[in-house]
Enzyme design. Structure first.
Site, PDB file in Angstrom:
ATOM      1  N   MET A  29       0.846  -1.197   0.000  1.00 42.52           N
ATOM      2  CA  MET A  29       0.000   0.000   0.000  1.00 42.52           C
ATOM      3  C   MET A  29       0.881   1.247   0.000  1.00 42.52           C
ATOM      4  O   MET A  29       0.444   2.324   0.391  1.00 42.52           O
ATOM      5  CB  MET A  29      -0.934  -0.017   1.212  1.00 42.52           C
ATOM      6  CG  MET A  29      -1.885  -1.213   1.176  1.00 42.52           C
ATOM      7  SD  MET A  29      -3.411  -0.959   2.092  1.00 42.52           S
ATOM      8  CE  MET A  29      -2.788  -0.677   3.727  1.00 42.52           C
ATOM      9  N   GLY A  30       2.140   1.095  -0.420  1.00 43.88           N
ATOM     10  CA  GLY A  30       3.040   2.242  -0.488  1.00 43.88           C
ATOM     11  C   GLY A  30       3.592   2.602   0.886  1.00 43.88           C
ATOM     12  O   GLY A  30       3.603   1.774   1.795  1.00 43.88           O
ATOM     13  N   HIS A  36       9.513  -3.392   3.296  1.00 45.93           N
ATOM     14  CA  HIS A  36       9.046  -3.631   1.922  1.00 45.93           C
ATOM     15  C   HIS A  36      10.226  -3.917   0.997  1.00 45.93           C
ATOM     16  O   HIS A  36      10.140  -4.761   0.102  1.00 45.93           O
ATOM     17  CB  HIS A  36       8.319  -2.398   1.380  1.00 45.93           C
ATOM     18  CG  HIS A  36       7.066  -2.034   2.107  1.00 45.93           C
ATOM     19  ND1 HIS A  36       6.959  -0.927   2.914  1.00 45.93           N
ATOM     20  CD2 HIS A  36       5.854  -2.643   2.139  1.00 45.93           C
ATOM     21  CE1 HIS A  36       5.737  -0.855   3.401  1.00 45.93           C
ATOM     22  NE2 HIS A  36       5.051  -1.886   2.960  1.00 45.93           N
ATOM     23  N   GLY A 147       5.297 -10.358   3.786  1.00 47.80           N
ATOM     24  CA  GLY A 147       6.101 -10.293   5.008  1.00 47.80           C
ATOM     25  C   GLY A 147       5.453 -11.091   6.133  1.00 47.80           C
ATOM     26  O   GLY A 147       4.224 -11.185   6.227  1.00 47.80           O
TER      27      GLY A 147
HETATM   28  O1  PAF Z   1      -0.078  -5.714   3.613  1.00 52.17           O
HETATM   29  C1  PAF Z   1      -0.517  -4.799   2.887  1.00 52.17           C
HETATM   30  O2  PAF Z   1       0.120  -3.775   2.656  1.00 52.17           O
HETATM   31  C2  PAF Z   1      -1.916  -4.941   2.284  1.00 52.17           C
HETATM   32  O3  PAF Z   1      -2.782  -5.574   3.158  1.00 52.17           O
HETATM   33  C3  PAF Z   1      -1.905  -5.622   0.909  1.00 52.17           C
HETATM   34  C4  PAF Z   1      -1.442  -7.063   1.023  1.00 52.17           C
HETATM   35  C5  PAF Z   1      -1.018  -4.859  -0.054  1.00 52.17           C
HETATM   36  C6  PAF Z   1      -3.327  -5.663   0.326  1.00 52.17           C
HETATM   37  O4  PAF Z   1      -3.843  -4.372   0.143  1.00 52.17           O
END
Ligand code: PAF
Length: 280
Positions: A29-30, A36, A147
């Site tokens: 989600m950025g 990440h 993760g």
């Molecule tokens: O973990 C996240 O950032 C969100 O839940 C995901 C897996 C991108 C789904 O929107």
């Protein structure tokens, strides 16, 4: 360093990947942080073409949750990904993913999705699973990387891929922590200095739990609880030990692999963390 190519439409993403067999997807989600980036590095080891999706998914936020407050930092995210071997960032606007405002059909996570995070956030996991299913349908990656930090999300995605025979392999990366132990999270930026220092109780509680694993479940819970109760700013939501194969809480006489899960509000920010342990 060269940035990834940004694609905003489903058709554009499909076109870019037409004929590309060797794809790994990192759904996000950025507000990208080192956690990440560890997923991205793993994806680059797994496949020749890496796609990172950046989409703040409205479907997984409840009416009183932080959808509008959720950080949106696309430019910084692209900078963080530059030179990391990412070919494409899929960053669709909400009406590209949900042209009808939502979806009529949703993936539901079943009983496990109603417990723990799902009890605190009703509908959350159905929103997560639905968007992950859509992303897998759009990108059709051979690998998708998640993760360990969001342990229940990971469990449910693994179940979805298994139960629905989705042709991808779910790859897992361990939680990345700050040097003082705090699990990296996009929400950490909301912690002021006092809250940040109080938040260390979560990782300390997990350590205390893991080091009591040879004395049984009660000792594990007591050790974690006593660390958490020492911090006034930490309001515990749940502390549970689950069987990683079912995500059900373990019985008193359980022996074997387990995962201890903590959710707590620290100031006005909700944090989660978890650790594996082996109960003997
Ligand atoms: O973990 C996240 O950032 C969100 O839940 C995901 C897996 C991108 C789904 O929107």
């Amino acid at each position: 360093m060269s940035r990834p190519v940004v694609i905003e439409t489903v058709a554009g993403m499909r076109e870019a990947l037409a004929g590309v067999a060797d794809v790994a997807l990192v759904p996000t989600m950025g507000a990208l942080h080192e956690g990440h980036l560890a997923l991205v590095d793993r994806a680059a080891e797994l496949a020749g073409t890496v796609v990172v999706s950046i989409f703040v998914n409205p479907l997984q936020f409840g009416p009183n949750e932080d959808l509008t407050r959720y950080p949106r930092t696309l430019d910084a995210d692209l900078e963080a990904l530059a030179g990391r071997g990412v070919a494409y960032v899929f960053a669709p606007p909400a009406d590209e993913m949900y042209p009808d405002g939502g979806t009529q059909v949703r993936v539901t996570g079943g009983p496990v999705a109603a417990t723990l995070e799902g009890a605190a956030r009703p509908g959350h996991f159905d929103g997560v699973l639905t968007v992950v299913a859509k992303l897998l349908g759009i990108v059709r990656p051979g690998h998708v990387v998640f993760g360990q930090k969001d342990a229940q999300q990971l469990f449910l995605v693994q179940r979805m891929v298994h139960d629905l025979n989705i042709a991808t392999s779910v790859d897992v990366v361990e939680t990345v922590r700050a040097p003082d132990g705090l699990a990296l999270s996009s929400r950490n930026r909301f912690l002021d200095a006092d809250a940040r220092s109080a938040a260390l109780a979560l990782s300390r509680a997990l350590e205390a739990a893991a080091s009591s694993a040879d004395r049984g479940i009660d000792a594990v819970l007591a050790a974690a609880q006593s660390v958490l109760m020492d911090e006034d700013l930490v309001k515990l939501d749940y502390l549970k030990v689950v069987d990683p194969r079912t995500f059900q809480p373990v019985d008193d006489d359980y022996r074997g692999p387990a995962r201890v899960l903590i959710a707590a509000r620290v100031g006005d920010t909700r944090l989660i963390d978890n650790e594996s342990l082996y109960l003997t």
